[in-house]
Write a protein that holds these residues in place. Structure first.
Motif, PDB file in Angstrom:
ATOM      1  N   VAL A 186      -5.477 -12.875   9.191  1.00  0.00           N
ATOM      2  CA  VAL A 186      -6.123 -11.568   9.056  1.00  0.00           C
ATOM      3  C   VAL A 186      -7.102 -11.590   7.888  1.00  0.00           C
ATOM      4  CG1 VAL A 186      -5.736  -9.135   8.484  1.00  0.00           C
ATOM      5  CG2 VAL A 186      -4.219 -10.289  10.117  1.00  0.00           C
ATOM      6  N   ARG A 187      -6.679 -12.182   6.786  1.00  0.00           N
ATOM      7  CA  ARG A 187      -7.530 -12.285   5.592  1.00  0.00           C
ATOM      8  C   ARG A 187      -8.815 -13.033   5.889  1.00  0.00           C
ATOM      9  NH1 ARG A 187      -8.485 -15.934   1.729  1.00  0.00           N
ATOM     10  NH2 ARG A 187      -7.117 -17.405   2.792  1.00  0.00           N
ATOM     11  N   ARG A 188      -8.731 -13.982   6.811  1.00  0.00           N
ATOM     12  CA  ARG A 188      -9.921 -14.780   7.176  1.00  0.00           C
ATOM     13  C   ARG A 188     -10.739 -14.138   8.294  1.00  0.00           C
ATOM     14  NH1 ARG A 188      -8.093 -20.106   8.965  1.00  0.00           N
ATOM     15  NH2 ARG A 188      -5.904 -19.463   8.931  1.00  0.00           N
ATOM     16  N   GLY A 189     -10.364 -12.915   8.686  1.00  0.00           N
ATOM     17  CA  GLY A 189     -11.160 -12.170   9.659  1.00  0.00           C
ATOM     18  C   GLY A 189     -10.916 -12.520  11.113  1.00  0.00           C
ATOM     19  N   MET A 190      -9.792 -13.153  11.419  1.00  0.00           N
ATOM     20  CA  MET A 190      -9.505 -13.551  12.794  1.00  0.00           C
ATOM     21  C   MET A 190      -8.972 -12.374  13.602  1.00  0.00           C
ATOM     22  SD  MET A 190      -7.737 -17.266  11.988  1.00  0.00           S
ATOM     23  CE  MET A 190      -7.390 -17.620  13.716  1.00  0.00           C
ATOM     24  N   SER A 191      -9.324 -12.334  14.895  1.00  0.00           N
ATOM     25  CA  SER A 191      -8.834 -11.297  15.798  1.00  0.00           C
ATOM     26  C   SER A 191      -7.419 -11.646  16.250  1.00  0.00           C
ATOM     27  CB  SER A 191      -9.745 -11.187  17.020  1.00  0.00           C
ATOM     28  OG  SER A 191      -9.653 -12.375  17.801  1.00  0.00           O
ATOM     29  N   ASN A 192      -6.755 -10.702  16.899  1.00  0.00           N
ATOM     30  CA  ASN A 192      -5.397 -10.954  17.388  1.00  0.00           C
ATOM     31  C   ASN A 192      -5.356 -12.100  18.382  1.00  0.00           C
ATOM     32  OD1 ASN A 192      -4.732  -8.784  15.815  1.00  0.00           O
ATOM     33  ND2 ASN A 192      -3.633  -7.668  17.412  1.00  0.00           N
TER      34      ASN A 192
ATOM     35  N   SER B  82       1.864 -14.870  21.705  1.00  0.00           N
ATOM     36  CA  SER B  82       1.261 -13.931  22.646  1.00  0.00           C
ATOM     37  C   SER B  82       0.583 -12.809  21.861  1.00  0.00           C
ATOM     38  CB  SER B  82       2.324 -13.340  23.567  1.00  0.00           C
ATOM     39  OG  SER B  82       3.177 -12.455  22.837  1.00  0.00           O
ATOM     40  N   PRO B  83      -0.452 -12.173  22.441  1.00  0.00           N
ATOM     41  CA  PRO B  83      -1.116 -11.056  21.748  1.00  0.00           C
ATOM     42  C   PRO B  83      -0.142  -9.948  21.360  1.00  0.00           C
ATOM     43  CG  PRO B  83      -2.425 -11.770  23.611  1.00  0.00           C
ATOM     44  CD  PRO B  83      -1.111 -12.498  23.714  1.00  0.00           C
ATOM     45  N   ARG B  84       0.833  -9.677  22.219  1.00  0.00           N
ATOM     46  CA  ARG B  84       1.811  -8.636  21.922  1.00  0.00           C
ATOM     47  C   ARG B  84       2.637  -9.000  20.688  1.00  0.00           C
ATOM     48  NH1 ARG B  84       4.163  -4.490  24.789  1.00  0.00           N
ATOM     49  NH2 ARG B  84       6.284  -3.909  24.143  1.00  0.00           N
ATOM     50  N   THR B  85       3.022 -10.277  20.596  1.00  0.00           N
ATOM     51  CA  THR B  85       3.803 -10.727  19.434  1.00  0.00           C
ATOM     52  C   THR B  85       2.978 -10.623  18.160  1.00  0.00           C
ATOM     53  OG1 THR B  85       5.111 -12.235  20.804  1.00  0.00           O
ATOM     54  CG2 THR B  85       5.070 -12.665  18.437  1.00  0.00           C
ATOM     55  N   VAL B  86       1.700 -10.990  18.229  1.00  0.00           N
ATOM     56  CA  VAL B  86       0.822 -10.892  17.061  1.00  0.00           C
ATOM     57  C   VAL B  86       0.703  -9.436  16.619  1.00  0.00           C
ATOM     58  CG1 VAL B  86      -1.533 -11.202  16.200  1.00  0.00           C
ATOM     59  CG2 VAL B  86      -0.493 -12.966  17.630  1.00  0.00           C
TER      60      VAL B  86
ATOM     61  N   ILE C  27       1.747  -7.828  12.998  1.00  0.00           N
ATOM     62  CA  ILE C  27       0.783  -7.142  12.139  1.00  0.00           C
ATOM     63  C   ILE C  27       1.270  -5.736  11.794  1.00  0.00           C
ATOM     64  CG2 ILE C  27      -1.543  -6.129  12.072  1.00  0.00           C
ATOM     65  CD1 ILE C  27      -2.544  -8.612  13.514  1.00  0.00           C
ATOM     66  N   GLU C  28       1.902  -5.061  12.746  1.00  0.00           N
ATOM     67  CA  GLU C  28       2.461  -3.732  12.476  1.00  0.00           C
ATOM     68  C   GLU C  28       3.524  -3.823  11.375  1.00  0.00           C
ATOM     69  OE1 GLU C  28       3.865  -2.483  16.266  1.00  0.00           O
ATOM     70  OE2 GLU C  28       1.892  -1.811  16.971  1.00  0.00           O
ATOM     71  N   LYS C  29       4.370  -4.860  11.428  1.00  0.00           N
ATOM     72  CA  LYS C  29       5.394  -5.039  10.398  1.00  0.00           C
ATOM     73  C   LYS C  29       4.763  -5.342   9.042  1.00  0.00           C
ATOM     74  CE  LYS C  29       9.116  -6.660  13.439  1.00  0.00           C
ATOM     75  NZ  LYS C  29       9.993  -7.813  13.789  1.00  0.00           N
ATOM     76  N   ILE C  30       3.708  -6.155   9.050  1.00  0.00           N
ATOM     77  CA  ILE C  30       3.018  -6.511   7.805  1.00  0.00           C
ATOM     78  C   ILE C  30       2.427  -5.264   7.153  1.00  0.00           C
ATOM     79  CG2 ILE C  30       1.002  -7.715   6.852  1.00  0.00           C
ATOM     80  CD1 ILE C  30       1.538  -9.903   9.003  1.00  0.00           C
ATOM     81  N   LEU C  31       1.785  -4.410   7.956  1.00  0.00           N
ATOM     82  CA  LEU C  31       1.181  -3.186   7.420  1.00  0.00           C
ATOM     83  C   LEU C  31       2.238  -2.281   6.801  1.00  0.00           C
ATOM     84  CD1 LEU C  31      -1.424  -2.282  10.207  1.00  0.00           C
ATOM     85  CD2 LEU C  31      -1.790  -3.562   8.099  1.00  0.00           C
ATOM     86  N   ARG C  32       3.401  -2.193   7.451  1.00  0.00           N
ATOM     87  CA  ARG C  32       4.476  -1.362   6.913  1.00  0.00           C
ATOM     88  C   ARG C  32       4.987  -1.923   5.590  1.00  0.00           C
ATOM     89  NH1 ARG C  32       6.328  -1.035  12.344  1.00  0.00           N
ATOM     90  NH2 ARG C  32       7.948  -2.609  11.928  1.00  0.00           N
ATOM     91  N   LYS C  33       5.156  -3.233   5.524  1.00  0.00           N
ATOM     92  CA  LYS C  33       5.680  -3.849   4.309  1.00  0.00           C
ATOM     93  C   LYS C  33       4.701  -3.730   3.147  1.00  0.00           C
ATOM     94  CE  LYS C  33       8.854  -7.185   6.422  1.00  0.00           C
ATOM     95  NZ  LYS C  33       9.230  -8.616   6.575  1.00  0.00           N
ATOM     96  N   LEU C  34       3.411  -3.856   3.442  1.00  0.00           N
ATOM     97  CA  LEU C  34       2.405  -3.766   2.388  1.00  0.00           C
ATOM     98  C   LEU C  34       2.086  -2.311   2.044  1.00  0.00           C
ATOM     99  CD1 LEU C  34      -0.180  -6.538   3.382  1.00  0.00           C
ATOM    100  CD2 LEU C  34       1.674  -6.682   1.718  1.00  0.00           C
ATOM    101  N   GLY C  35       2.457  -1.384   2.939  1.00  0.00           N
ATOM    102  CA  GLY C  35       2.182   0.027   2.693  1.00  0.00           C
ATOM    103  C   GLY C  35       0.719   0.383   2.832  1.00  0.00           C
ATOM    104  N   VAL C  36       0.022  -0.282   3.779  1.00  0.00           N
ATOM    105  CA  VAL C  36      -1.394   0.003   4.019  1.00  0.00           C
ATOM    106  C   VAL C  36      -1.578   0.433   5.475  1.00  0.00           C
ATOM    107  CG1 VAL C  36      -2.237  -1.558   2.234  1.00  0.00           C
ATOM    108  CG2 VAL C  36      -1.834  -2.439   4.535  1.00  0.00           C
ATOM    109  N   PRO C  37      -2.626   1.241   5.769  1.00  0.00           N
ATOM    110  CA  PRO C  37      -2.787   1.796   7.113  1.00  0.00           C
ATOM    111  C   PRO C  37      -3.483   0.899   8.129  1.00  0.00           C
ATOM    112  CG  PRO C  37      -4.435   2.714   5.649  1.00  0.00           C
ATOM    113  CD  PRO C  37      -3.543   1.850   4.800  1.00  0.00           C
TER     114      PRO C  37
END
Length: 241
Positions: A178-184, A194-198, A202-212
């Motif tokens: 994500v930091r390198r600008g890659m798409s799912n 799989s795209p669904r797994t990615v 990412i949803e879990k990462i956003l929750r852990k980092l507390g960013v939207p």
């Protein structure tokens, strides 16, 4: 000790930080003549040292070397002067202390060093133990430890940051993408997911980092060094020149 030089070289040049650290430990044991070596970072939430990798120690000894040694009198000099690397002969009474006589000597070690790692404000963030069977700790070992201090420090900082947010190894991999600008879809192709797994990761990462959103996640990751091995790569290459 026997070493597979080809495997060591492959580890040292690996794009995976953990493999590079394993290679660095083997390199220090081979080139620095260390019979035992342990690298740990300090978890800032739990307030304890966590082993990243070790060679040459039994589990009980490795646990002892990371368990509140900063409270033991035989390590007071090292923790009070964390810029320096002291061997047993430079710490009065260490050889006859509990750590020296009851823990390390029964395992065949007769000298050793503790290199403490610290951040820019002097907070201790990790440590490296090196022990040898010989009575004299090799000067080459001390020199290599000092040269590789930035690499171990950088990796300890990365591990502390990851531990702070409780990110898994897979989540760190995806965050780096994500930091390198890659798409799912690009992340899925690179990591065989799989795209669904990615998307779920990412949803879990956003929750852990507390960013939207992923943009702020990428900014946060860059600022904190999360998911990026660049610092560790550069410092390790410099140390091995």
């Amino acid at each position: 000790m026997s070493f597979d030089i080809a495997s060591m070289a492959a580890d040292l040049s690996s794009p995976v930080a953990k493999r590079r650290m394993d290679g660095a430990i083997d390199f220090l044991r081979f080139e620095g003549k260390c019979d035992g070596f342990l690298f740990a970072y300090k978890d800032e939430i739990a307030g304890r040292f966590v082993t990243v990798g070790q060679r040459g120690y039994g589990d009980a000894v490795a646990d002892f070397l990371t368990d509140s040694i900063d409270t033991r009198p035989e390590f007071e000099k090292q923790f009070s002067n964390h810029e320096f690397i002291f061997d047993w002969t430079e710490v009065p009474g260490f050889a006859t202390s509990y750590s020296g006589s009851q823990v390390l000597r029964p395992q065949g070690f007769n000298n050793g060093v503790l290199m403490l790692l610290h951040d820019s404000v002097g907070e201790i963030i990790g440590m490296c133990h090196g022990n040898v069977e010989k009575k004299d700790f090799p000067g080459t070992g001390k020199e290599l430890l000092e040269r590789m201090r930035p690499a171990f420090t950088g990796y300890a900082l990365d591990r502390r940051s990851a531990a702070r947010f409780r990110l898994t190894h897979r989540e760190l991999q995806i965050l780096d993408c994500v930091r390198r600008g890659m798409s799912n879809s690009e992340i899925g192709e690179q990591l065989f997911l799989s795209p669904r797994t990615v998307t779920t990761h990412i949803e879990k990462i956003l929750r852990k980092l507390g960013v939207p959103n992923r943009v702020l996640a990428a900014v946060y990751a860059t600022e904190l060094g999360l998911g990026s091995d660049d610092r560790s790569v550069d410092s390790q290459r410099a140390a091995l020149r």
